[in-house]
Design an enzyme around this catalytic site. Structure first.
Site, mmCIF file in Angstrom:
data_model
loop_
_atom_site.group_PDB
_atom_site.id
_atom_site.type_symbol
_atom_site.label_atom_id
_atom_site.label_comp_id
_atom_site.label_asym_id
_atom_site.label_seq_id
_atom_site.Cartn_x
_atom_site.Cartn_y
_atom_site.Cartn_z
ATOM 1 N N GLU A 59 0.836 -1.207 0.000
ATOM 2 C CA GLU A 59 0.000 0.000 0.000
ATOM 3 C C GLU A 59 0.865 1.248 0.000
ATOM 4 O OE1 GLU A 59 -3.281 0.317 2.646
ATOM 5 O OE2 GLU A 59 -3.889 -1.748 2.304
ATOM 6 N N SER A 86 -5.244 1.691 0.136
ATOM 7 C CA SER A 86 -6.503 1.332 0.772
ATOM 8 C C SER A 86 -7.452 2.517 0.729
ATOM 9 C CB SER A 86 -6.247 0.926 2.224
ATOM 10 O OG SER A 86 -7.466 0.642 2.860
#
Length: 186
Positions: A59, A86
């Site tokens: 991420e 995310s």
């Protein structure tokens, strides 16, 4: 992929020079450098952060605005990566570019200073470099040396699919081979 409502509307149709980072560490160090040669019109590119390059597609897609620009009041700029994020609720971030740079995808050919144009309403993202130059870059491109010679890292790297294919292991697909079926219950 981009989440248009998260982006500053002015960046949904934007053209600017690329500033390219080959790793998260290089990008992280650069964005904190007060002398970084960057403007709000630049397009930040983080590559080698996809399924194989991360590895694991970390991420890292929420590329931070360079500190120099934050001090000027800039709150959004176009950022592009083969990583993920995310929620994608943080600005003009194009993510999941596939195939990823680590395997020679389009981001592997981008150089700092190249012009990148995005037109979200017309679903276009373009590296404004002529075909002859791109062909030269493609011919020069070399895959990075393997990180893993055996074990889980090797197996993952050999079998992980690209973002547009779901980042799954190819041998888990159902197009081939019979399933084991349900076990007998006694």
């Amino acid at each position: 992929m981009i989440k248009p409502p998260a982006a500053d509307p002015r960046l949904l149709q934007h053209t600017g020079p690329a500033i390219v980072f080959d790793s998260y560490d290089a990008m992280s160090k650069a964005v904190n450098d007060p002398n970084l040669d960057v403007t709000p019109d630049h397009v930040m590119v983080l590559r080698n952060a996809g399924p194989k390059g991360g590895p694991g597609m970390p991420e890292w897609g929420m590329l931070p605005i360079p500190r120099k620009l934050l001090k000027q009041g800039v709150r959004d700029m176009l950022r592009i990566s083969d990583a993920r994020m995310s929620g994608t609720s943080y600005g003009a971030c194009v993510l999941h570019v596939a195939p990823e740079a680590y395997v020679g995808g389009p981001l592997a050919l981008v150089e700092t200073g190249d012009v990148i144009a995005i037109d979200v309403p017309n679903r276009r993202l373009e590296l404004v470099v002529d075909d002859a130059e791109l062909a030269k870059r493609r011919a020069r491109w070399q895959p990075p040396p393997p990180r893993f010679g055996r074990g889980w890292g090797w197996m993952f790297t050999e079998h992980i699919l690209q973002a547009n294919e779901g980042c799954d292991l190819d041998f888990l697909r159902t197009e081939f081979g019979a399933t084991a079926g349900e076990p007998d219950i006694f």
